[in-house]
Enzyme design. Structure first.
Site: not given
Ligand code: BGC
Length: 367
Positions: A166, A169, A325
């Site tokens: 998803d 990931e 993030e």
């Molecule tokens: C997130 C993803 C994202 C990736 C890069 C991962 O930790 O779950 O949604 O695409 O980081 O930012």
């Protein structure tokens, strides 16, 4: 003069645009985060599509076009893989997951040497969707993208029913509703570009409609969208299906119920968690998800609530104006935070996707 409630500082907006522009590679790729150990050197179609949409929306159309052109070149490079995926699906002998297209690529379009939870379909929908948004917004000629759009449509039409990892990931044993939404949005956009032959245009339109029907028939419980087919939980990413992807119309009862469930189960002070069972870095709140919730509220005409989500997201910037993030003010699984810090270092900061979502929501509310 103080900014109006919900308005990020001019400095944050300026910094976000400059940061994304400065970090975009000469090939056109957007790195997910420049320094974070596990992401360094890779560009995701999912992150990048939303980053391109944010840049396109605020007038950095050259940057958006460079990313979309990069996506097209990557897709062309894997035309052989796509051909095999399509042929094997038709023969009812699907290509194994680890031979399907990955979620992220090195800047030169390679698969990279690092292990990853790579089989994800959503990004191939989001790049088509972002291209469609960009073309509509700026009147760009879609013709140079025609072959890559065609390949991507073939890949998604052949593969959309497959379980895959998803947005986060995880859980490749399931079919994820957010992933389906991205595919539907991408196929709809592709058909509208006017670059497909008649058969593919019909395939794209019909498959998009089938995917939406499938979502509404199997991906709804107690009136709201669910994380995966068979689950009853919500996921913060589902707000994106209301806006900006516009897969579920804002006036549909499922839209309001989904937003209400996200708010009930995942939002604390307008900071949105990914999902209730999240343990990644202790399961904090994600500024980019607050922006998706804000965009969905804006689509419902609830501008003041949208502005509150924007204000929360913008307030998570560091003193250097970098957006992470996630933030640890409210953790769902605090006992798991340290193990991720030990494994991968501090939370990814800056995360370009977080910056782009603030740009996009700010534009939606204040432009
Ligand atoms: C997130 C993803 C994202 C990736 C890069 C991962 O930790 O779950 O949604 O695409 O980081 O930012």
């Amino acid at each position: 003069m103080t900014a109006a409630i919900g308005t990020p500082s001019e400095a944050l907006i300026t910094h976000s645009r400059a940061l994304i522009r400065a970090l975009q590679t000469s090939e056109g790729a957007y790195p997910a985060s420049p320094t974070f150990s596990a992401y360094r050197g890779y560009s995701w179609f999912r992150d990048g599509a939303f980053i391109a949409d944010g840049m396109s929306a605020v007038g950095d159309d050259d940057s958006a076009a460079e990313f979309l052109t990069w996506c097209a070149s990557v897709v062309r490079r894997y035309a052989g893989t796509i051909g095999s995926a399509v042929a094997r699906a038709a023969a009812d002998d699907p290509l194994p997951d680890d031979e399907m297209l990955p979620a992220r690529f090195t800047f030169d379009g390679g698969r990279g040497a690092d292990e990853w939870w790579d089989f994800q379909l959503d990004g191939f929908g989001t790049w088509l969707w972002a291209l469609g948004e960009h073309v509509t917004r700026h009147g760009t000629d879609p013709q140079p993208y025609a072959d890559a759009v065609t390949l991507t449509v073939d890949y998604l039409v052949a593969s959309w029913r497959r379980p895959c990892f998803d947005w986060w990931e995880e859980h490749d044993e399931h079919v994820h509703v957010s992933t389906l939404g991205c595919i539907a949005a991408g196929l709809t956009a592709a058909a509208r570009l006017g670059v497909l032959d008649d058969r593919r245009s019909r395939d794209a339109t019909n498959t998009a409609a089938r995917v939406v029907e499938y979502i509404l028939e199997h991906g709804v419980r107690e009136g709201h969208l669910v994380k995966w087919i068979g689950s009853s939980a919500v996921d913060g990413s589902l707000a994106a299906l209301i806006s900006p992807l516009r897969v579920i119309p804002p006036e549909h009862p499922v839209a309001t119920a989904t937003l209400a469930a996200i708010e009930r189960d995942l939002a604390v002070d307008h900071g949105v968690h990914r999902f209730a069972a999240d343990v990644f870095y202790g399961g904090g709140q994600w500024p980019l998800l607050s922006c998706f919730a804000g965009l969905a509220h804006a689509a419902l005409g609830e501008r003041d609530t949208a502005a509150k989500y924007l204000a929360w997201a913008a307030a998570q910037a560091t003193s250097e104006l970098d957006l992470p993030e996630q933030v640890p003010h409210h953790l769902l699984a605090p006992e798991h935070r340290q193990e991720w810090i030990d494994r991968w270092g501090p939370v990814a900061t800056p995360l370009l996707w977080s910056h782009a979502m603030v740009l996009r929501l700010n534009q939606e509310i204040h432009a």
